[in-house]
Every structure is written in structure tokens, then in C-alpha cells.
Design a protein around this motif. Structure first.
Motif, mmCIF file in Angstrom:
data_model
loop_
_atom_site.group_PDB
_atom_site.id
_atom_site.type_symbol
_atom_site.label_atom_id
_atom_site.label_comp_id
_atom_site.label_asym_id
_atom_site.label_seq_id
_atom_site.Cartn_x
_atom_site.Cartn_y
_atom_site.Cartn_z
ATOM 1 N N ASN A 1 -83.591 36.794 -18.087
ATOM 2 C CA ASN A 1 -83.273 37.825 -17.089
ATOM 3 C C ASN A 1 -83.512 37.381 -15.653
ATOM 4 O O ASN A 1 -83.288 38.159 -14.728
ATOM 5 C CB ASN A 1 -84.067 39.110 -17.372
ATOM 6 N N THR A 2 -83.948 36.141 -15.422
ATOM 7 C CA THR A 2 -83.995 35.612 -14.051
ATOM 8 C C THR A 2 -82.632 35.070 -13.632
ATOM 9 O O THR A 2 -82.493 34.550 -12.527
ATOM 10 C CB THR A 2 -85.041 34.492 -13.941
ATOM 11 N N CYS A 3 -81.653 35.188 -14.527
ATOM 12 C CA CYS A 3 -80.302 34.709 -14.244
ATOM 13 C C CYS A 3 -79.286 35.774 -14.647
ATOM 14 O O CYS A 3 -79.594 36.738 -15.352
ATOM 15 C CB CYS A 3 -79.993 33.422 -15.021
ATOM 16 N N ALA A 4 -78.065 35.586 -14.167
ATOM 17 C CA ALA A 4 -76.927 36.377 -14.617
ATOM 18 C C ALA A 4 -75.908 35.424 -15.215
ATOM 19 O O ALA A 4 -76.026 34.199 -15.081
ATOM 20 C CB ALA A 4 -76.324 37.153 -13.450
ATOM 21 N N CYS A 5 -74.898 35.985 -15.866
ATOM 22 C CA CYS A 5 -73.888 35.125 -16.464
ATOM 23 C C CYS A 5 -72.520 35.793 -16.423
ATOM 24 O O CYS A 5 -72.425 37.028 -16.368
ATOM 25 C CB CYS A 5 -74.257 34.766 -17.895
ATOM 26 N N VAL A 6 -71.473 34.971 -16.431
ATOM 27 C CA VAL A 6 -70.098 35.440 -16.492
ATOM 28 C C VAL A 6 -69.477 34.853 -17.755
ATOM 29 O O VAL A 6 -69.091 33.678 -17.787
ATOM 30 C CB VAL A 6 -69.292 35.013 -15.249
ATOM 31 N N PRO A 7 -69.403 35.635 -18.836
ATOM 32 C CA PRO A 7 -68.806 35.121 -20.078
ATOM 33 C C PRO A 7 -67.300 34.886 -19.925
ATOM 34 O O PRO A 7 -66.638 35.522 -19.099
ATOM 35 C CB PRO A 7 -69.089 36.249 -21.083
ATOM 36 N N ASN A 8 -66.794 33.972 -20.735
ATOM 37 C CA ASN A 8 -65.352 33.663 -20.794
ATOM 38 C C ASN A 8 -64.814 33.069 -19.497
ATOM 39 O O ASN A 8 -63.593 33.054 -19.276
ATOM 40 C CB ASN A 8 -64.532 34.909 -21.149
ATOM 41 N N ALA A 9 -65.682 32.592 -18.633
ATOM 42 C CA ALA A 9 -65.232 32.082 -17.332
ATOM 43 C C ALA A 9 -64.542 30.733 -17.493
ATOM 44 O O ALA A 9 -64.834 29.952 -18.410
ATOM 45 C CB ALA A 9 -66.424 31.946 -16.392
ATOM 46 N N THR A 10 -63.618 30.470 -16.576
ATOM 47 C CA THR A 10 -62.869 29.217 -16.561
ATOM 48 C C THR A 10 -63.303 28.362 -15.381
ATOM 49 O O THR A 10 -64.119 28.790 -14.541
ATOM 50 C CB THR A 10 -61.367 29.505 -16.436
ATOM 51 N N LEU A 11 -62.743 27.177 -15.281
ATOM 52 C CA LEU A 11 -63.005 26.317 -14.124
ATOM 53 C C LEU A 11 -62.545 26.977 -12.828
ATOM 54 O O LEU A 11 -63.133 26.742 -11.768
ATOM 55 C CB LEU A 11 -62.301 24.970 -14.308
ATOM 56 N N TYR A 12 -61.511 27.785 -12.897
ATOM 57 C CA TYR A 12 -61.058 28.504 -11.695
ATOM 58 C C TYR A 12 -62.153 29.432 -11.196
ATOM 59 O O TYR A 12 -62.479 29.444 -9.996
ATOM 60 C CB TYR A 12 -59.791 29.298 -12.006
ATOM 61 N N HIS A 13 -62.739 30.212 -12.109
ATOM 62 C CA HIS A 13 -63.825 31.117 -11.701
ATOM 63 C C HIS A 13 -65.010 30.317 -11.154
ATOM 64 O O HIS A 13 -65.606 30.683 -10.133
ATOM 65 C CB HIS A 13 -64.281 31.963 -12.887
ATOM 66 N N PHE A 14 -65.339 29.239 -11.843
ATOM 67 C CA PHE A 14 -66.450 28.404 -11.381
ATOM 68 C C PHE A 14 -66.181 27.854 -9.983
ATOM 69 O O PHE A 14 -67.065 27.852 -9.111
ATOM 70 C CB PHE A 14 -66.669 27.251 -12.365
ATOM 71 N N GLY A 15 -64.953 27.399 -9.750
ATOM 72 C CA GLY A 15 -64.617 26.818 -8.452
ATOM 73 C C GLY A 15 -64.724 27.814 -7.319
ATOM 74 O O GLY A 15 -65.277 27.508 -6.254
ATOM 75 N N VAL A 16 -64.219 29.026 -7.524
ATOM 76 C CA VAL A 16 -64.284 30.049 -6.466
ATOM 77 C C VAL A 16 -65.735 30.453 -6.218
ATOM 78 O O VAL A 16 -66.180 30.569 -5.070
ATOM 79 C CB VAL A 16 -63.422 31.271 -6.834
ATOM 80 N N LEU A 17 -66.496 30.669 -7.289
ATOM 81 C CA LEU A 17 -67.886 31.115 -7.128
ATOM 82 C C LEU A 17 -68.769 30.033 -6.508
ATOM 83 O O LEU A 17 -69.769 30.341 -5.848
ATOM 84 C CB LEU A 17 -68.463 31.525 -8.486
ATOM 85 N N THR A 18 -68.436 28.765 -6.712
ATOM 86 C CA THR A 18 -69.235 27.668 -6.163
ATOM 87 C C THR A 18 -68.796 27.294 -4.753
ATOM 88 O O THR A 18 -69.449 26.496 -4.086
ATOM 89 C CB THR A 18 -69.117 26.429 -7.087
#
Length: 741
Positions: free
Chosen positions: A600-617
Motif C-alpha cells: 500500500n505504499t505504492c499504486a498500480c495500473v493493471p493492463n498498462a501498455t508501453l504507451y501508458h508507461f511512456g506518457v506517465l514517465t
């Protein structure tokens, strides 16, 4: 002064008496060199009337203080001739009797050493620094810090001074209008409800007297050598008002203001080439010793349009507030939901908003920049904007405090009415020179956009994947295992292996550490019974939860084999740590399989793709996070409801845009993989980040920027302005969707 403080304390002075004797001695030292006393008379008195071992010093000072407190007409005719030459000092500075304590040779030597210094070189505005020297670190505990003249001028120039000079420039050749303008200067009132040693009032008074001298010179150009200027000035320190919770700085403020008045009287005389008969200490500033959050400000100074409110309220973050701070704030914000997370300074903003209702009073405060970031914005500024009609007239965006405190600050000037032309001061870096820009509006994020505040949302504002919190064990540590504990458990109960999963908390993620947990979801009673070591841990979890004071934790004792809250995804996911250092330009996120348990010190985005990772990073998301997220100490606190769910994703990215972002996101992951023995904490430390990784992020940023806009973003503020506009668009669309069900 610091040594004198310590030595007097050793000899028996304490509390109010110690503060009083220090302030009196400070006044005498100043008066000795600045013309309030006959030059050098105080030094001669100490040298001639006391012995080298300190004997006679206590009686000498007691007689001096009594003399200074009496007008010449009330002094005994038999008074010693040397003492009779000292002037009467009004205002009660020497009124209170002090206990007479035998002084020693060290105190006498320290006092004479202080006398040797030329106190006329000391500007009244640095008295706060002297005070800090005397009181040590106590002021830091109250959230108060010495404010430099440079920072004070950032407040008073746009607040009132520039406007007065502009008015003077228009009328300086019109005698009748100048006379009216001069009268106006004498009616102005300045109120600092957290005045400390009075620096804001001191500089405001000095600048006002400087302007008055120019006005008088314009009025009497042809008569400078003939004028007797003793009665020309209409401005006095009785136009200054302050509240200070500590008695000692309140007294220091009075002395500093007296000295500033004396210096400005001399400057007025010099400007006209004659000697002013106006002496210092004839008027008093209204410095109230009390708690600004419990006092009624209207009783200190009734609000009128001639008032100006200014200052530097205490820097105490919400996580550093004491029980007393919280109680005071609860009384001020008694009808505001969620106010418990606000910084202490927020209470001054609300009190000011209440004070200035139905007036043209202008206000400006220096604050830590957290009140224009994160959840504090929606709580504080929703109240100020919607309940009290507050409008920001000028603001300095984040800059580094130039005094002793390492704090990131903003300055916010506001009133309960609007103005068509507002000033926004921007900084290329927090340590650079501000650049002034005229704007039509300044919102609570200090951006040139309408007055929008971003509240927490239950669902994303865009049509994107949901973000979830991690699972909360609430286990007293009994479910969690180190490498050694895991090995020890498996050596006794190898059948427990399927139930031991790697767990990801923010700490493990940043430091590349291994941590394990017992994940007993789906275990049968028979299987648990065959594992006594695991059963022992489950029993310990049950006892821990039963002993908790929290009702939800007690209820979780009914299911002791499970985490108290389970939100584990059953697909691969992006991991987002809730807390991260503000020193990082990029907060690292990561890809993991569902075998890893999200703490619970983290959150997560299930089913995420490299596109989601790229925008969030990307830098776009990082800048959004910096503006919108909350703070925990010196770090960022990422939340799904405030940051992620409000984040405006690219509006209509093409297939080409998405493919470019995915490719560059993969390049970031590949760059990380080049350093398998380095932690993410090291890889994203601004001092140790490898050039290869930094370059990969820059290329990814370019790909993400292109999906948002064809034109490059020139600064972080241009990014946030773009994102806030896009946010407003998405918010309107979301409102329509919700209305339609």
C-alpha cells in the motif's frame, strides 16, 4: 548580544526579565551611537561608574533605567548631573522594574565590548538577525524566519509602493494634488499579523518616509534652505500595527521602529539642509503581544480602505504541526472540510480574507509554496475564492528563500475585489532574478489561467485505465519476510513456498531490495494446519489486529490469513510509488508481473501498455504531478484521486504518435537495464543519473510532447498552462458525461 544573553541568564535573569534587560541594553547601545543620546555618554557611564569586577554595574543600570523613564520635569533636582543629561524615553520601554542582580566582570567586559562597536552602522532591518543570534534555534521551532530586505521589497513594491510612486509621478508638478497626496500618506495604515521583529513594518515605514521626502522636496523646491522641517512630516510609526506571539521579538520590533523613525528624521533634516527638532520616541507603533490566530484582528486595527496587510506568517508544514497548532487551525477552519491537511500559514490567509471583506484592503504574504500545490489548493483556495471572493492581484512563483532558511517560497498578493491588470513574477530557476509579466488572471496554482482548482476525483477524467492502491497488510510485520526469514521458514516448512510472494513497497522498488510476504489467499484450513510456523504467524496477525484501536483493523482480525485490504491485480501492471524525493526530475515507475504483490505504499495500473508507461514517465506527467500532488516532508506524495485521475492525457494521439511513445518508452527501460547493479534511487538521482538514461528520457519527452502539441514547450510553466487548459476541456466533457449518466 548572544554572549550577553547567556551570561545574564547564568547570573539569574530569566523569562520576561531577561528579555526586558536585553532590549533595554540594546536600545542604549543604539542610542549611544545614533544621536538619541549624547554621543558616547552610555559608554562613559559604564566605564566611570562601575568597577572592573562588575561591582556597581547593577546599581548604575538601575538608576539609568529609572532616569530614562522620567520626563525632565519630574526628575529630582538633586539628580546626578551625568544622569540628568540622558533624555526622557517615552513608550514604556523602561517602565517595568527589574530585579537587581549582582553582575560580574564578564558581563561588564561583554557590555563594554558591545559599546566599542559602532551601532550606527546597524540597519534596523537586521534586528531580526540579531534576535535569532540571541535566541538560537527557538524561532525555527515556531516556523518563523528572518526575512531579508530583498524578499520584503518583493512584497511591498507591487503591494503598494509602486502604485504610490506612479501616482506621485503623475502629480509632482501640481501643488494642490501634491498636498492632498501628502495628506493621504499620513492616513495609510500597515498591519503585519505575524510581525516577528518588525522587518516588514520597518522597511515599509522607511520606504514611505523616503517617498515623503520626495514629496516635500517637490512642494518646497525653492525654500529648502529656509525651512524648519520639524513639523513637515505627516508620517509616523503610529501608522504601523503588528501581532507577535513572542514577547521578546515584539519588544525588538518597537526598538527597531524607534530607531528607523530617528534615522528617517535625520534624513529629512539632511535633505533640507537644516536640523529637525522632531525627536524619536514621541510616537509608538501598535505592536500587540498575542496569538494572531486567537485574536480578533479588528480590535487591533479596525479594517478600512486605508489599511494594507502584509507579512511572513510561520512556515510550519501540516506534517510538523503540533497539537496546539492543530487546535488553533481547527478553530479558524471550523466549517471547512479537510482543513487538517493544510499548512499552518493557511490560517493567516483565511483570517485575512475574513478581515478584508467589503473593503479595498490589499494583502500580501510570503508563504511556503505547498499552499499552491496538491490537495491544499482545492481545500484552501476553494474556500477563499468561493466563500470570500478573493482574487490574486500579484504573485511570485517559487523561489528559494535568501535568508538562513532553506525553503521554497511564493509570494501572493490578494484582495476581496478584482483588478484588470495583474502581475506575475516568474523565475527561470528558483535562485534566479524574477521577471515581471502583466497578465489578466492568476489562479491558485500561480498560472495565467481562470480560477480553477483541482479536487480529488474517484474516476479518471479521461477514458483511460484505472489506477488502484496497493494492498494493505496491517499485520504487525508478521506477513512480511526478509531473505533470511524466508529461507528459515522454508527450511522448516518447504510446503509454504507457493504462498510466499515477492512484495513491492516504495522502499524495495527504489533500492532494488528483496522483500517477501505470506500471500495466503485461497489457502484451505487443512493446508494451513499442516504448516505450524505459518499458523503461528497468522495467530500473531490476529492478536495484532485485535489489539488495534482502529475499528477497521479490529474487524480484519476475523480474516487473519488475508491482508486487511486486498487490491492485487491479476494482470501485469505499472508500479507507481506514492512517495518520492522532490530532487528527482523523473520519478521512476516500473513494469511488473502479477506475481509481485503491490504494497500500500505504492499504486498500480493493471493492463498498462508501453504507451501508458511512456506518457506517465514523461516530463508532461512529472510537471503535472509537481503542481497537483501533495507533499510529505521534502518529497512528493502521488495519489490516484488527485494526480492520476485528473491528469489530461493526449487528446487525439495518432497511431504514429503512440508507436513513437512506445518505442521511446522501451528505450528508457533498456537504458535502465544497462546498469543492473545500480538501484533506481541511484539511477534517478540528479547527481548520478547516467547520461544514457537521461538522453532516453529526453527523447521520450519529445515523443510525448508531439502527441500533445505540434509546438515545443519552452518552460515548465508553459507545460502546466497547456495541461490546465486541457484539463478544463476534459472536465467540461466529464461533466456532460456524468450529467447524461
Amino acid at each position: 548580544m548572544g554572549r550577553l544573553h547567556d551570561q545574564l541568564k547564568e547570573m539569574g535573569y530569566e523569562g520576561d526579565d531577561l528579555q526586558r534587560v536585553l532590549v533595554r541594553l540594546l536600545f542604549c547601545l543604539l542610542a549611544n551611537d545614533t544621536g538619541m543620546f549624547e554621543k558616547g555618554i552610555f559608554t562613559r557611564l559604564i566605564e566611570q561608574r562601575t568597577q572592573s569586577d562588575g561591582s556597581g554595574l547593577a546599581a548604575c543600570l538601575a538608576h539609568l533605567f529609572q532616569t530614562l523613564n522620567k520626563p525632565h520635569t519630574k526628575r529630582a533636582k538633586t539628580l546626578d548631573e551625568e544622569l540628568a543629561r540622558f533624555p526622557y524615553v517615552s513608550g514604556g520601554l523602561f517602565e517595568h522594574p527589574l530585579p537587581i542582580i549582582a553582575y560580574n566582570s564578564r558581563i561588564r567586559a561583554t557590555l563594554l565590548q558591545a559599546c566599542d562597536f559602532n551601532w550606527s552602522l546597524i540597519a534596523p532591518a537586521v534586528f531580526g538577525f540579531l534576535f535569532q543570534s540571541v535566541m538560537g534555534n527557538k524561532r525555527r521551532g515556531t516556523g518563523a524566519h528572518y526575512t531579508t530586505e530583498q524578499n520584503i521589497l518583493k512584497v511591498i513594491r507591487p503591494l503598494f509602493l509602486d502604485g504610490l510612486y506612479a501616482q506621485f509621478a503623475k502629480i509632482k508638478h501640481n501643488r494642490n494634488k501634491l498636498l492632498e497626496f501628502h495628506k493621504k500618506l499620513g492616513t495609510l495604515r500597515f498591519f503585519d499579523p505575524a510581525c516577528g521583529c518588525g522587518n516588514f513594518l520597518i522597511i515599509a515605514y522607511r520606504e514611505l518616509r523616503e517617498l515623503e521626502i520626495r514629496v516635500l522636496q517637490a512642494l518646497y523646491r525653492q525654500k529648502q534652505q529656509l525651512l524648519h522641517v520639524s513639523n513637515l512630516s505627516r508620517i509616523g510609526i503610529d501608522q504601523l500595527y503588528g501581532i507577535e506571539i513572542e514577547e521578546f521579538p515584539a519588544r525588538i520590533a518597537q526598538v527597531a521602529l524607534w530607531l528607523m523613525e530617528h534615522q528617517m528624521n535625520k534624513k529629512l533634516s539632511e535633505a533640507f539642509g537644516c536640523c529637525s527638532m522632531r525627536t524619536a520616541l514621541q510616537k509608538l507603533a501598535h505592536i500587540v503581544h498575542g496569538n494572531a490566530l486567537t485574536l480578533d484582528w479588528r480590535k487591533v486595527l479596525p479594517p478600512t480602505d486605508s489599511c494594507t496587510l502584509l507579512g511572513n506568517p510561520p512556515f510550519v508544514g501540516y506534517h510538523l504541526k503540533t497539537k496546539k497548532h492543530s487546535q488553533e487551525m481547527a478553530a479558524v477552519f471550523h466549517n471547512v472540510t479537510g482543513a487538517g491537511v493544510l499548512d499552518y500559514v493557511a490560517a493567516w490567509y483565511l483570517k485575512a480574507a475574513q478581515y478584508i471583506q467589503n473593503t479595498r484592503i490589499k494583502c500580501a504574504f510570503v508563504s511556503s509554496n505547498s499552499i499552491v500545490q496538491g490537495s491544499q489548493v482545492s481545500i484552501l483556495w476553494n474556500t477563499l475564492l468561493n466563500q470570500y471572493g478573493i482574487k490574486i492581484h500579484f504573485a511570485h512563483r517559487t523561489f528559494v528563500w535568501t535568508g538562513q532558511a532553506l525553503v521554497y517560497c511564493v509570494i501572493i498578493g490578494f484582495a476581496a475585489y478584482d483588478t484588470p491588470c495583474k502581475l506575475l513574477y516568474d523565475y527561470d530557476t528558483p535562485r534566479s532574478t524574477p521577471q515581471e509579466k502583466q497578465v489578466h488572471n492568476i489562479n491558485p496554482y500561480l498560472v495565467e489561467l481562470p480560477d480553477v482548482v483541482i479536487p480529488a476525483r474517484r474516476l479518471p477524467i479521461c477514458t483511460v485505465l484505472a489506477m488502484h492502491h496497493g494492498s494493505s497488510p496491517r499485520d504487525g510485520g508478521h506477513f512480511l519476510l526478509t531473505d533470511e526469514e524466508k529461507a528459515a521458514l522454508l527450511s522448516k516448512e518447504p510446503q509454504a513456498a507457493p504462498y510466499i510472494k515477492p512484495v513491492l513497497s516504495a522502499k524495495e522498488f527504489f533500492r532494488n531490495l528483496n522483500r517477501w510476504c505470506l500471500w495466503l489467499k485461497g489457502i484451505s484450513p487443512a493446508q494451513l494446519k499442516r504448516m505450524p510456523q505459518v499458523s503461528k504467524r497468522v495467530a500473531a496477525v490476529k492478536r495484532f489486529r485485535q489489539g488495534s484501536k482502529k475499528k477497521l483493523t479490529q474487524q480484519a482480525a476475523n480474516s487473519p490469513t488475508l491482508f486487511a485490504e486486498i487490491r492485487q491485480p491479476n494482470t501485469d501492471f505499472i508500479l507507481i510509488p506514492h512517495c518520492s524525493s522532490e530532487s528527482r526530475k523523473y520519478v521512476p515507475f516500473g513494469f511488473f508481473s502479477c506475481e509481485f504483490i503491490v504494497h500500500n505504499t505504492c499504486a498500480c495500473v493493471p493492463n498498462a501498455t508501453l504507451y501508458h508507461f511512456g506518457v506517465l514517465t514523461s516530463l508532461m506527467h512529472m510537471e503535472w504531478m509537481r503542481y497537483v500532488c501533495g507533499r510529505l516532508g521534502n518529497g512528493y506524495r502521488y495519489s490516484n484521486t488527485l494526480v492520476y485521475n485528473n491528469f489530461p492525457w493526449p487528446q487525439n494521439p495518432t497511431v504514429k504518435h503512440k508507436q513513437a511513445i512506445e518505442a521511446k518508452a522501451q528505450a528508457v527501460l533498456a537504458a535502465r537495464a544497462q546498469y543492473p547493479h545500480s538501484t533506481l534511487g541511484d539511477l534517478y538521482n540528479p547527481l548520478t543519473m547516467p547520461p544514457l538514461l537521461h538522453k532516453a528520457h529526453q527523447v521520450l519527452d519529445q515523443a510525448v510532447d508531439a502527441a500533445y502539441c505540434s509546438q515545443p514547450f519552452v518552460s515548465e510553466h508553459s507545460r502546466i498552462e497547456f495541461l490546465l487548459r486541457l484539463y478544463q476541456h476534459y472536465r467540461s466533457a466529464a461533466a456532460v458525461r456524468e450529467e447524461c449518466g
